[in-house]
Scaffold this motif. Structure first.
Motif, mmCIF file in Angstrom:
data_model
loop_
_atom_site.group_PDB
_atom_site.id
_atom_site.type_symbol
_atom_site.label_atom_id
_atom_site.label_comp_id
_atom_site.label_asym_id
_atom_site.label_seq_id
_atom_site.Cartn_x
_atom_site.Cartn_y
_atom_site.Cartn_z
ATOM 1 N N PHE A 138 12.270 -16.501 15.967
ATOM 2 C CA PHE A 138 12.956 -17.442 16.852
ATOM 3 C C PHE A 138 13.413 -18.660 16.047
ATOM 4 O O PHE A 138 12.720 -19.130 15.148
ATOM 5 N N GLY A 139 14.576 -19.161 16.432
ATOM 6 C CA GLY A 139 15.172 -20.250 15.675
ATOM 7 C C GLY A 139 16.145 -19.743 14.627
ATOM 8 O O GLY A 139 16.768 -20.533 13.916
ATOM 9 N N GLY A 140 16.264 -18.410 14.524
ATOM 10 C CA GLY A 140 17.179 -17.830 13.549
ATOM 11 C C GLY A 140 16.629 -17.770 12.144
ATOM 12 O O GLY A 140 17.375 -17.676 11.174
ATOM 13 N N HIS A 141 15.296 -17.813 12.003
ATOM 14 C CA HIS A 141 14.679 -17.763 10.675
ATOM 15 C C HIS A 141 14.667 -16.336 10.141
ATOM 16 O O HIS A 141 14.208 -15.413 10.825
ATOM 17 N N ASN A 142 15.157 -16.148 8.931
ATOM 18 C CA ASN A 142 15.157 -14.844 8.272
ATOM 19 C C ASN A 142 14.395 -14.952 6.964
ATOM 20 O O ASN A 142 14.655 -15.862 6.168
ATOM 21 N N ALA A 143 13.473 -14.033 6.720
ATOM 22 C CA ALA A 143 12.747 -14.001 5.457
ATOM 23 C C ALA A 143 12.574 -12.545 5.048
ATOM 24 O O ALA A 143 12.140 -11.707 5.845
ATOM 25 N N VAL A 144 12.895 -12.251 3.799
ATOM 26 C CA VAL A 144 12.789 -10.899 3.263
ATOM 27 C C VAL A 144 12.054 -10.956 1.941
ATOM 28 O O VAL A 144 12.380 -11.765 1.072
ATOM 29 N N ALA A 145 11.034 -10.123 1.792
ATOM 30 C CA ALA A 145 10.274 -10.059 0.556
ATOM 31 C C ALA A 145 10.479 -8.704 -0.097
ATOM 32 O O ALA A 145 10.604 -7.682 0.592
ATOM 33 N N GLY A 146 10.485 -8.685 -1.428
ATOM 34 C CA GLY A 146 10.676 -7.451 -2.171
ATOM 35 C C GLY A 146 9.486 -7.100 -3.008
ATOM 36 O O GLY A 146 8.809 -7.994 -3.554
ATOM 37 N N PHE A 147 9.201 -5.798 -3.127
ATOM 38 C CA PHE A 147 8.065 -5.312 -3.884
ATOM 39 C C PHE A 147 8.490 -4.099 -4.722
ATOM 40 O O PHE A 147 9.396 -3.378 -4.347
ATOM 41 N N ARG A 148 7.782 -3.892 -5.840
ATOM 42 C CA ARG A 148 8.113 -2.755 -6.712
ATOM 43 C C ARG A 148 6.824 -2.115 -7.218
ATOM 44 O O ARG A 148 5.825 -2.807 -7.442
ATOM 45 N N THR A 149 6.845 -0.814 -7.377
ATOM 46 C CA THR A 149 5.678 -0.133 -7.902
ATOM 47 C C THR A 149 5.325 -0.698 -9.272
ATOM 48 O O THR A 149 6.199 -0.979 -10.093
ATOM 49 N N ALA A 150 4.032 -0.838 -9.507
ATOM 50 C CA ALA A 150 3.560 -1.437 -10.760
ATOM 51 C C ALA A 150 3.738 -0.468 -11.924
ATOM 52 O O ALA A 150 3.741 0.736 -11.739
ATOM 53 N N LEU A 161 0.819 -1.212 0.000
ATOM 54 C CA LEU A 161 0.000 0.000 0.000
ATOM 55 C C LEU A 161 0.853 1.261 0.000
ATOM 56 O O LEU A 161 0.471 2.280 -0.584
ATOM 57 N N ALA A 162 2.010 1.206 0.643
ATOM 58 C CA ALA A 162 2.916 2.344 0.621
ATOM 59 C C ALA A 162 3.346 2.657 -0.810
ATOM 60 O O ALA A 162 3.416 3.827 -1.219
ATOM 61 N N LEU A 163 3.628 1.609 -1.575
ATOM 62 C CA LEU A 163 4.019 1.797 -2.971
ATOM 63 C C LEU A 163 2.832 2.246 -3.824
ATOM 64 O O LEU A 163 2.960 3.131 -4.674
ATOM 65 N N TYR A 164 1.681 1.639 -3.578
ATOM 66 C CA TYR A 164 0.495 1.937 -4.386
ATOM 67 C C TYR A 164 0.014 3.372 -4.165
ATOM 68 O O TYR A 164 -0.320 4.093 -5.116
ATOM 69 N N HIS A 165 -0.031 3.784 -2.905
ATOM 70 C CA HIS A 165 -0.491 5.143 -2.582
ATOM 71 C C HIS A 165 0.648 6.155 -2.537
ATOM 72 O O HIS A 165 0.412 7.346 -2.310
ATOM 73 N N ARG A 166 1.872 5.649 -2.711
ATOM 74 C CA ARG A 166 3.074 6.491 -2.658
ATOM 75 C C ARG A 166 3.123 7.308 -1.371
ATOM 76 O O ARG A 166 3.448 8.498 -1.353
ATOM 77 N N THR A 167 2.803 6.610 -0.279
ATOM 78 C CA THR A 167 2.814 7.223 1.045
ATOM 79 C C THR A 167 3.427 6.248 2.035
ATOM 80 O O THR A 167 2.937 5.128 2.186
ATOM 81 N N LEU A 168 4.487 6.660 2.709
ATOM 82 C CA LEU A 168 5.163 5.789 3.663
ATOM 83 C C LEU A 168 4.509 5.920 5.030
ATOM 84 O O LEU A 168 4.303 7.034 5.523
#
Length: 411
Positions: A399-411, A354-361
């Motif tokens: 917990f457990g040391g799990h790391n997950a990162v997702a990436g998004f780009r303006t349409a 939504l930050a990307l869609y509305h261009r508002t952080l």
């Protein structure tokens, strides 16, 4: 050629609102979902922490009575969020064999499990409900969502602590690119505001102790931060290939780059203070975009408001972005929602979209004195993103040391 994956629907029920729209509006307004717990079990169990971020709208106010009786609260929240997202996507007319579900939870049906144990001890085995196992199993929310939309391309569940639902989104992207489905509902839910998790988190000194000021208890990056605020709820994203979305005339919120999963192999609860594995997850996600780190214009940080966690994430970010980090706007939305554990990544991914869609952080509330050891450019009031294409990442660490990162780009 790699298929482009897009977001066409969003749904949520959170401590800020009963819908995605209401949650986003409250987030931009700087509201907090944390309140004092009024349940009798707080005093009965002499809990040291007496507040949490409860769902703004009770599931019972939305679902039919038969649904609340047969579903654990974690599944109830999942169903509410998924139905909103599916409707928001235009109720896609897709063959069941081409609809999938990638869902997540960190804890699962804790209310069902512990209520059933109480019933067994106090009233005997004949009074234990026959639906207890289907209700408590961690894949219950995925199953409920899958049955609701008739998803027959697969209904999968991720359980990776607080990284769970970010991982479910990453899996959904990979499954779409592999051709397993045309449309996937991805997300996560959690309903663990229960005496046992509260007592346990409190015992490990993970929760904020600000019983007298719940609304300002979660304060990421502040010098006075003292722990996270336990939250509950769910968020769902409808994902599909761009080709499929365009063919059916769907609105596109943003592109999903995909993401990366790594692990610290360091400690069962504490993050690696060096942040090397978390940094690698960020770098691999950015590499998937085909752009350099200079393209990243926004970060939705994991930022739980714990003394150790916030600094560890900063160290990981510094490894990735170097001196440029201090000019990248960072939002820490758990300050408003509390920490939804396995559902956190999904709602934060939706906020990033939504930050990307509305261009508002979105803003980070409760930051009054920023820790000098974490000199980030923290967004403290809604900030315009600006025109043009932008890349954003959303971090989740568990917990457990799990790391997950997702990436998004303006349409």
């Amino acid at each position: 050629m790699t298929k482009k994956i897009v977001v066409t629907g969003l749904g949520a029920t959170t401590p800020l609102g009963g819908t995605m729209t209401d949650s986003w509006t409250a987030l931009l307004a700087g509201e907090s979902g944390a309140t004092t717990l009024e349940q009798e079990w707080v005093a009965k169990n002499e809990l040291p922490i007496t507040f949490a971020a409860q769902a703004k709208v009770p599931a019972a106010d939305i679902l039919q009575r038969i649904e609340t009786k047969r579903l654990d609260p974690s599944s109830q929240f999942a169903l509410i969020a998924a139905r909103e997202a599916w409707a928001d996507a235009g109720t896609p007319d897709v063959a069941p064999e081409r609809i999938g579900v990638d869902w997540a939870t960190g804890i699962g049906g804790v209310w069902t499990l512990l209520d059933a144990w109480d019933t067994l001890r106090e009233r005997g085995p004949r009074r234990v409900l026959p639906m207890t196992v289907p209700m408590l199993m961690p894949n219950g929310p995925a199953a409920a969502v899958g049955m609701d939309v008739g998803a027959r391309a697969g209904s999968r569940t991720v359980v990776s602590a607080c990284a769970s639902s970010t991982e479910s989104i990453i899996n959904a992207v990979e499954h779409l690119r592999a051709g397993y489905a045309d449309v996937i509902i991805a997300g996560g839910s959690e309903a663990a505001i229960h005496p046992l998790p509260i007592a346990s988190f409190a015992a490990m000194q993970a929760l904020s102790k600000r019983n007298d000021e719940p609304a300002t208890a979660s304060r990421p990056y502040d010098v006075t931060r003292d722990g996270f605020v336990l939250g509950e709820g769910a968020a769902a994203l409808v994902l599909e290939t761009e080709e499929h979305a365009l063919a059916r005339g769907a609105r596109i919120y943003a592109e999903v780059i995909g993401g990366a999963v790594t692990s610290d192999a360091y400690h069962i609860t504490a993050p690696d203070p060096e942040g090397s594995a978390a940094a690698r997850a960020m770098l691999e996600t950015i590499e998937l975009s085909g752009e350099s780190i200079d393209a990243v214009a926004h970060i939705n940080a994991h930022a739980t408001s714990t003394p150790v966690g916030d600094i560890a994430e900063y160290n990981a970010l510094k490894r990735v972005f170097g001196d440029r980090l201090h000019s990248i706007p960072v939002s820490a939305t758990k300050a408003s929602t509390g920490h939804l554990l396995g559902g956190a990544g999904a709602i934060e991914a939706a906020f990033t979209v939504l930050a990307l869609y509305h261009r508002t952080l979105p803003p980070t509330i409760n930051l009054t004195e920023q820790d000098p050891e974490i000199p980030l450019d923290v967004v403290t009031s809604p900030r315009p993103l600006g025109e043009g294409k932008h890349l954003a990442i959303s971090n989740s660490f568990g917990f457990g040391g799990h790391n997950a990162v997702a990436g998004f780009r303006t349409a």
